[in-house]
Scaffold this motif. Structure first.
Motif, PDB file in Angstrom:
ATOM      1  N   ALA A 257       5.272   9.235  13.550  1.00  9.04           N
ATOM      2  CA  ALA A 257       3.858   9.006  13.235  1.00  9.04           C
ATOM      3  C   ALA A 257       3.669   7.644  12.596  1.00  9.04           C
ATOM      4  O   ALA A 257       2.743   6.894  12.946  1.00  9.04           O
ATOM      5  CB  ALA A 257       3.344  10.115  12.330  1.00  9.04           C
ATOM      6  N   TYR A 258       4.548   7.297  11.656  1.00  9.60           N
ATOM      7  CA  TYR A 258       4.443   5.986  11.012  1.00  9.60           C
ATOM      8  C   TYR A 258       4.724   4.855  12.001  1.00  9.60           C
ATOM      9  O   TYR A 258       4.126   3.776  11.914  1.00  9.60           O
ATOM     10  CB  TYR A 258       5.404   5.903   9.821  1.00  9.60           C
ATOM     11  CG  TYR A 258       4.774   6.362   8.524  1.00  9.60           C
ATOM     12  CD1 TYR A 258       3.841   5.566   7.866  1.00  9.60           C
ATOM     13  CD2 TYR A 258       5.108   7.591   7.968  1.00  9.60           C
ATOM     14  CE1 TYR A 258       3.256   5.988   6.685  1.00  9.60           C
ATOM     15  CE2 TYR A 258       4.528   8.019   6.791  1.00  9.60           C
ATOM     16  CZ  TYR A 258       3.599   7.217   6.147  1.00  9.60           C
ATOM     17  OH  TYR A 258       3.002   7.634   4.975  1.00  9.60           O
TER      18      TYR A 258
ATOM     19  N   ASP B  62      -2.235  -1.135  11.741  1.00  9.25           N
ATOM     20  CA  ASP B  62      -2.279  -1.836  10.452  1.00  9.25           C
ATOM     21  C   ASP B  62      -3.384  -1.271   9.568  1.00  9.25           C
ATOM     22  O   ASP B  62      -3.234  -1.213   8.341  1.00  9.25           O
ATOM     23  CB  ASP B  62      -2.499  -3.339  10.671  1.00  9.25           C
ATOM     24  CG  ASP B  62      -1.237  -4.037  11.163  1.00  9.25           C
ATOM     25  OD1 ASP B  62      -0.133  -3.508  10.915  1.00  9.25           O
ATOM     26  OD2 ASP B  62      -1.353  -5.105  11.793  1.00  9.25           O
ATOM     27  N   TYR B  63      -4.470  -0.844  10.188  1.00 12.62           N
ATOM     28  CA  TYR B  63      -5.562  -0.257   9.405  1.00 12.62           C
ATOM     29  C   TYR B  63      -5.082   1.015   8.718  1.00 12.62           C
ATOM     30  O   TYR B  63      -5.374   1.253   7.537  1.00 12.62           O
ATOM     31  CB  TYR B  63      -6.769   0.044  10.310  1.00 12.62           C
ATOM     32  CG  TYR B  63      -7.978   0.523   9.530  1.00 12.62           C
ATOM     33  CD1 TYR B  63      -8.886  -0.387   8.995  1.00 12.62           C
ATOM     34  CD2 TYR B  63      -8.196   1.889   9.323  1.00 12.62           C
ATOM     35  CE1 TYR B  63      -9.994   0.056   8.268  1.00 12.62           C
ATOM     36  CE2 TYR B  63      -9.293   2.338   8.608  1.00 12.62           C
ATOM     37  CZ  TYR B  63     -10.191   1.419   8.076  1.00 12.62           C
ATOM     38  OH  TYR B  63     -11.274   1.857   7.344  1.00 12.62           O
ATOM     39  N   ASP B  64      -4.357   1.858   9.457  1.00 16.29           N
ATOM     40  CA  ASP B  64      -3.795   3.076   8.849  1.00 16.29           C
ATOM     41  C   ASP B  64      -2.912   2.726   7.654  1.00 16.29           C
ATOM     42  O   ASP B  64      -3.018   3.334   6.583  1.00 16.29           O
ATOM     43  CB  ASP B  64      -2.955   3.855   9.869  1.00 16.29           C
ATOM     44  CG  ASP B  64      -3.787   4.500  10.953  1.00 16.29           C
ATOM     45  OD1 ASP B  64      -4.902   4.967  10.658  1.00 16.29           O
ATOM     46  OD2 ASP B  64      -3.313   4.532  12.103  1.00 16.29           O
ATOM     47  N   LEU B  65      -2.024   1.777   7.867  1.00 13.95           N
ATOM     48  CA  LEU B  65      -1.049   1.428   6.832  1.00 13.95           C
ATOM     49  C   LEU B  65      -1.712   0.788   5.616  1.00 13.95           C
ATOM     50  O   LEU B  65      -1.236   0.951   4.488  1.00 13.95           O
ATOM     51  CB  LEU B  65       0.010   0.486   7.403  1.00 13.95           C
ATOM     52  CG  LEU B  65       0.939   1.085   8.458  1.00 13.95           C
ATOM     53  CD1 LEU B  65       1.825   0.002   9.065  1.00 13.95           C
ATOM     54  CD2 LEU B  65       1.796   2.197   7.865  1.00 13.95           C
TER      55      LEU B  65
ATOM     56  N   THR C 213       0.847  -1.193   0.000  1.00 17.00           N
ATOM     57  CA  THR C 213       0.000   0.000   0.000  1.00 17.00           C
ATOM     58  C   THR C 213       0.880   1.240   0.000  1.00 17.00           C
ATOM     59  O   THR C 213       2.094   1.172   0.210  1.00 17.00           O
ATOM     60  CB  THR C 213      -0.910   0.052   1.252  1.00 17.00           C
ATOM     61  OG1 THR C 213      -0.082   0.183   2.422  1.00 17.00           O
ATOM     62  CG2 THR C 213      -1.778  -1.199   1.351  1.00 17.00           C
ATOM     63  N   ARG C 214       0.249   2.378  -0.212  1.00 22.18           N
ATOM     64  CA  ARG C 214       0.979   3.656  -0.257  1.00 22.18           C
ATOM     65  C   ARG C 214       1.729   3.921   1.052  1.00 22.18           C
ATOM     66  O   ARG C 214       2.922   4.221   1.036  1.00 22.18           O
ATOM     67  CB  ARG C 214      -0.008   4.795  -0.541  1.00 22.18           C
ATOM     68  CG  ARG C 214       0.619   6.182  -0.493  1.00 22.18           C
ATOM     69  CD  ARG C 214      -0.431   7.264  -0.661  1.00 22.18           C
ATOM     70  NE  ARG C 214       0.182   8.583  -0.589  1.00 22.18           N
ATOM     71  CZ  ARG C 214       0.743   9.220  -1.621  1.00 22.18           C
ATOM     72  NH1 ARG C 214       0.790   8.633  -2.799  1.00 22.18           N
ATOM     73  NH2 ARG C 214       1.266  10.420  -1.471  1.00 22.18           N
ATOM     74  N   HIS C 215       1.018   3.833   2.183  1.00 21.14           N
ATOM     75  CA  HIS C 215       1.658   4.142   3.459  1.00 21.14           C
ATOM     76  C   HIS C 215       2.783   3.167   3.790  1.00 21.14           C
ATOM     77  O   HIS C 215       3.821   3.562   4.341  1.00 21.14           O
ATOM     78  CB  HIS C 215       0.633   4.146   4.589  1.00 21.14           C
ATOM     79  CG  HIS C 215      -0.093   5.444   4.743  1.00 21.14           C
ATOM     80  ND1 HIS C 215       0.481   6.669   4.445  1.00 21.14           N
ATOM     81  CD2 HIS C 215      -1.354   5.730   5.172  1.00 21.14           C
ATOM     82  CE1 HIS C 215      -0.382   7.645   4.682  1.00 21.14           C
ATOM     83  NE2 HIS C 215      -1.512   7.106   5.121  1.00 21.14           N
ATOM     84  N   ARG C 216       2.620   1.906   3.463  1.00 21.58           N
ATOM     85  CA  ARG C 216       3.686   0.943   3.729  1.00 21.58           C
ATOM     86  C   ARG C 216       4.912   1.242   2.856  1.00 21.58           C
ATOM     87  O   ARG C 216       6.055   1.060   3.294  1.00 21.58           O
ATOM     88  CB  ARG C 216       3.183  -0.482   3.499  1.00 21.58           C
ATOM     89  CG  ARG C 216       2.170  -0.944   4.541  1.00 21.58           C
ATOM     90  CD  ARG C 216       1.845  -2.421   4.423  1.00 21.58           C
ATOM     91  NE  ARG C 216       0.803  -2.813   5.366  1.00 21.58           N
ATOM     92  CZ  ARG C 216       1.000  -3.116   6.643  1.00 21.58           C
ATOM     93  NH1 ARG C 216       2.238  -3.077   7.142  1.00 21.58           N
ATOM     94  NH2 ARG C 216      -0.004  -3.465   7.422  1.00 21.58           N
TER      95      ARG C 216
END
Length: 336
Positions: A146-147, A152-155, A45-48
């Motif tokens: 922050a990261y 896991d839901y955020d990521l 995903t983008r955040h990961r």
């Protein structure tokens, strides 16, 4: 193209790439001579993916070597290739002051929400909202921490980095009004639009070189006067060109259009000097360089057949350098 060849004050560039494309990306970086670039394997995903890129500065086991941690990190989409240095600098300076900053643009369409049965549920008042764009900049410690706190839901489902800074670091990002050139190359048709923009940008400046003869220098001056209101144009003599400095400056700015005006029988030695410098600069790898040779001939005794010999030589020369992505055209002007 998006960053590496244009912004000198960025110390390191982390390119996050899907695992199956890492070798392809490394080949591109080597081919085009990009510097300061580290390739990192992306996530699902983008955040990961962004988190993986940040880890290069903080977790030694994530990379072969640990890069020096920056004060400010810029997060940008490579598919926004026309970002200007001004907006990058503006979000960086705002991030240094506020902890986080990002570019925004007005909404061009109204955002609506649908109900479970596929009917309109509600709409947002467009004037109150903005589209979040890139680039975004953060104090490194703010975004990295922050990261680290993300769920896991955020990521897996989140897409907005500024929201993470607000949620986990209580940092209210400064919003910077962006420009229209921040649009994304999203669909195949956008590639054609991007190519047109690049070609248009490349045609906005021209470099005129003249030999030391009076007529050639006068022609160069007149050309400058006639073009300066339409495009960026600079004129130098071949003697200045041999000093390398003027020519290197223009090449470093990405000038792809050159006119060489000369008033003598042959100019191939000087032309070859120019071609050699263009080759060494590697700019010919991306787009063709246009080189127009203008031979001024004021002799009343010269026959046109000699002019044809000159043109034949130019054609032969042009065929050779075309293989190097340098397109040469010849113009022979007889005058009294």
């Amino acid at each position: 193209y998006t960053i590496s060849s244009r912004i000198s004050w960025i110390s390191d560039i982390i390119v996050v790439v899907s695992p199956e494309n890492i070798e392809t990306m490394k080949t591109i970086i080597e081919k085009y001579g990009h510097k300061r670039v580290t390739v990192v394997k992306g996530g699902i995903t983008r955040h990961r993916s962004i988190f993986n890129g940040l880890k290069v500065f903080a977790e030694r086991e994530f990379s072969n070597y640990l890069l020096q941690k920056p004060e400010v990190v810029v997060i940008h989409d490579a598919v926004r290739p026309f970002v200007e240095e001004d907006i990058l600098l503006e979000v960086v300076m705002a991030a240094k002051e506020h902890g986080a900053a990002g570019a925004i643009r007005p909404l061009v369409s109204t955002v609506i929400a649908s109900s479970a049965d596929g009917c309109l549920d509600h709409s947002l008042e467009r004037a109150r909202y903005r589209a979040s764009e890139m680039p975004q900049a953060f104090l490194f410690d703010v975004i990295y921490q922050a990261y680290q706190q993300c769920t896991d839901y955020d990521l897996d489902y989140g897409t907005e980095c500024l929201h993470l800074a607000l949620k986990y670091s209580s940092i209210k990002a400064k919003l910077i009004e962006g420009t229209a050139d921040l649009w994304k190359v999203t669909y195949k048709r956008d590639l054609y639009a991007a190519e047109s923009i690049i070609k248009d940008n490349l045609s906005q400046q021209i470099f005129v070189i003249t030999d030391m003869k009076e007529d050639a220098m006068q022609a160069g001056f007149l050309l400058h006067e006639s073009l300066k209101s339409q495009i960026k144009v600079e004129v130098i003599s071949i003697s200045q060109c041999k000093n390398d400095i003027h020519l290197q400056n223009m090449v470093s700015e990405g000038c792809y259009n050159f006119i060489y005006i000369y008033d003598k029988q042959s100019s191939f030695q000087e032309t070859q000097l120019l071609v050699d410098m263009l080759e060494k600069s590697n700019i010919t790898l991306s787009y063709p360089v246009m080189l127009i040779l203008v031979h001024l001939n004021s002799s009343e005794n010269i026959s046109f057949s000699i002019g044809m010999e000159e043109l034949t030589s130019i054609k032969k020369f042009a065929r050779e350098v075309k293989k190097k992505n340098i397109w040469v055209y010849g113009l022979l002007i007889h005058y009294k």
